[in-house]
Design a protein around this motif. Structure first.
Motif, PDB file in Angstrom:
ATOM      1  N   MET A  96       0.776  -1.150   0.011  1.00 52.78           N
ATOM      2  CA  MET A  96      -0.124  -0.012  -0.053  1.00 52.78           C
ATOM      3  C   MET A  96       0.896   1.204  -0.044  1.00 52.78           C
ATOM      4  N   SER A  97       0.596   2.174  -0.581  1.00 56.08           N
ATOM      5  CA  SER A  97       1.306   3.483  -0.955  1.00 56.08           C
ATOM      6  C   SER A  97       1.018   4.249   0.182  1.00 56.08           C
ATOM      7  N   LEU A  98       1.623   5.474   0.442  1.00 58.20           N
ATOM      8  CA  LEU A  98       1.300   6.516   1.394  1.00 58.20           C
ATOM      9  C   LEU A  98       0.069   7.292   0.810  1.00 58.20           C
ATOM     10  N   ASN A  99       0.026   7.342  -0.434  1.00 57.58           N
ATOM     11  CA  ASN A  99      -1.232   8.024  -0.957  1.00 57.58           C
ATOM     12  C   ASN A  99      -2.539   7.177  -0.583  1.00 57.58           C
ATOM     13  N   GLU A 100      -2.538   6.016  -0.848  1.00 60.79           N
ATOM     14  CA  GLU A 100      -3.752   4.986  -0.827  1.00 60.79           C
ATOM     15  C   GLU A 100      -3.918   4.880   0.774  1.00 60.79           C
ATOM     16  N   LEU A 101      -3.022   4.971   1.465  1.00 62.04           N
ATOM     17  CA  LEU A 101      -3.285   4.987   2.893  1.00 62.04           C
ATOM     18  C   LEU A 101      -3.695   6.167   3.551  1.00 62.04           C
ATOM     19  N   SER A 102      -3.358   7.264   2.696  1.00 65.73           N
ATOM     20  CA  SER A 102      -3.966   8.479   3.262  1.00 65.73           C
ATOM     21  C   SER A 102      -5.579   8.692   2.829  1.00 65.73           C
ATOM     22  N   GLU A 103      -5.958   8.173   1.733  1.00 67.74           N
ATOM     23  CA  GLU A 103      -7.475   8.172   1.312  1.00 67.74           C
ATOM     24  C   GLU A 103      -8.153   7.288   2.406  1.00 67.74           C
ATOM     25  N   LYS A 104      -7.517   6.143   2.430  1.00 66.70           N
ATOM     26  CA  LYS A 104      -8.301   5.168   3.538  1.00 66.70           C
ATOM     27  C   LYS A 104      -8.461   5.601   5.108  1.00 66.70           C
ATOM     28  N   VAL A 105      -7.492   6.318   5.365  1.00 65.81           N
ATOM     29  CA  VAL A 105      -7.849   6.732   6.849  1.00 65.81           C
ATOM     30  C   VAL A 105      -8.300   8.190   6.981  1.00 65.81           C
ATOM     31  N   GLU A 106      -8.084   8.889   5.703  1.00 65.73           N
ATOM     32  CA  GLU A 106      -8.647  10.296   5.851  1.00 65.73           C
ATOM     33  C   GLU A 106      -7.672  11.326   6.733  1.00 65.73           C
ATOM     34  N   VAL A 107      -6.334  11.029   6.314  1.00 69.62           N
ATOM     35  CA  VAL A 107      -5.327  11.729   7.319  1.00 69.62           C
ATOM     36  C   VAL A 107      -4.475  12.337   6.047  1.00 69.62           C
ATOM     37  N   THR A 108      -4.113  13.633   6.001  1.00 71.90           N
ATOM     38  CA  THR A 108      -3.276  14.401   5.195  1.00 71.90           C
ATOM     39  C   THR A 108      -1.920  13.529   5.141  1.00 71.90           C
ATOM     40  N   LEU A 109      -1.478  13.665   3.765  1.00 73.24           N
ATOM     41  CA  LEU A 109      -0.082  12.908   3.361  1.00 73.24           C
ATOM     42  C   LEU A 109       1.028  13.538   4.343  1.00 73.24           C
ATOM     43  N   SER A 110       0.851  14.689   4.566  1.00 70.59           N
ATOM     44  CA  SER A 110       1.998  15.285   5.471  1.00 70.59           C
ATOM     45  C   SER A 110       1.839  14.698   7.003  1.00 70.59           C
ATOM     46  N   ASN A 111       0.810  14.493   7.188  1.00 67.39           N
ATOM     47  CA  ASN A 111       0.732  14.007   8.651  1.00 67.39           C
ATOM     48  C   ASN A 111       1.155  12.358   8.852  1.00 67.39           C
ATOM     49  N   LEU A 112       0.680  11.715   7.816  1.00 67.29           N
ATOM     50  CA  LEU A 112       1.144  10.131   7.825  1.00 67.29           C
ATOM     51  C   LEU A 112       2.610  10.362   7.305  1.00 67.29           C
ATOM     52  N   SER A 113       3.132  11.261   6.650  1.00 70.36           N
ATOM     53  CA  SER A 113       4.640  11.183   6.512  1.00 70.36           C
ATOM     54  C   SER A 113       5.418  11.488   7.758  1.00 70.36           C
ATOM     55  N   ILE A 114       5.050  12.272   8.559  1.00 70.60           N
ATOM     56  CA  ILE A 114       5.518  12.623   9.764  1.00 70.60           C
ATOM     57  C   ILE A 114       5.401  11.520  10.911  1.00 70.60           C
ATOM     58  N   LEU A 115       4.395  10.840  10.724  1.00 67.86           N
ATOM     59  CA  LEU A 115       4.273   9.407  11.567  1.00 67.86           C
ATOM     60  C   LEU A 115       5.160   8.444  11.158  1.00 67.86           C
ATOM     61  N   LYS A 116       5.256   8.371   9.782  1.00 70.60           N
ATOM     62  CA  LYS A 116       6.136   7.373   9.264  1.00 70.60           C
ATOM     63  C   LYS A 116       7.548   7.440   9.390  1.00 70.60           C
ATOM     64  N   ASN A 117       8.062   8.737   9.239  1.00 70.40           N
ATOM     65  CA  ASN A 117       9.312   8.782   9.635  1.00 70.40           C
ATOM     66  C   ASN A 117       9.735   9.093  11.095  1.00 70.40           C
ATOM     67  N   GLY A 118       8.977   8.748  11.799  1.00 66.00           N
ATOM     68  CA  GLY A 118       9.253   8.669  13.361  1.00 66.00           C
ATOM     69  C   GLY A 118       9.212  10.054  14.071  1.00 66.00           C
ATOM     70  N   LYS A 119       8.694  11.212  13.460  1.00 70.56           N
ATOM     71  CA  LYS A 119       8.845  12.421  13.905  1.00 70.56           C
ATOM     72  C   LYS A 119       7.700  12.939  14.737  1.00 70.56           C
ATOM     73  N   ALA A 120       6.461  12.172  14.719  1.00 73.49           N
ATOM     74  CA  ALA A 120       5.361  12.452  15.363  1.00 73.49           C
ATOM     75  C   ALA A 120       5.678  12.380  16.917  1.00 73.49           C
ATOM     76  N   LYS A 121       5.021  13.500  17.323  1.00 69.64           N
ATOM     77  CA  LYS A 121       4.951  13.336  19.016  1.00 69.64           C
ATOM     78  C   LYS A 121       3.890  12.547  19.685  1.00 69.64           C
TER      79      LYS A 121
END
Length: 67
Positions: free
Chosen positions: A16-41
């Motif tokens: 699954m791509s980040l774009n596809e996951l973003s659409e399924k969970v209704e979270v922005t790409l930037s927020n998912l990217s932050i989470l994926k890269n371990g930068k989320a608090k």
């Protein structure tokens, strides 16, 4: 002590791509990217539940506690 995020691993396992996951969970790409890269608090339980549902996994498959 740290929380390690394995979102990229689960996405690869599910092909699954980040774009596809973003659409399924209704979270922005930037927020998912932050989470994926371990930068989320923080992550909301509702977001974690949506990600787990979309990837058909458990929270422990995505998050790991390391001392």
């Amino acid at each position: 002590m740290a929380i390690i995020v394995h979102l990229d691993v689960m996405m690869a396992k599910r092909k699954m791509s980040l774009n596809e996951l973003s659409e399924k969970v209704e979270v922005t790409l930037s927020n998912l990217s932050i989470l994926k890269n371990g930068k989320a608090k923080a992550i909301r339980f509702s977001t974690l539940m949506a990600i787990c549902k979309a990837l058909d996994c458990q929270p422990g498959d995505i998050l790991e506690y390391v001392e």
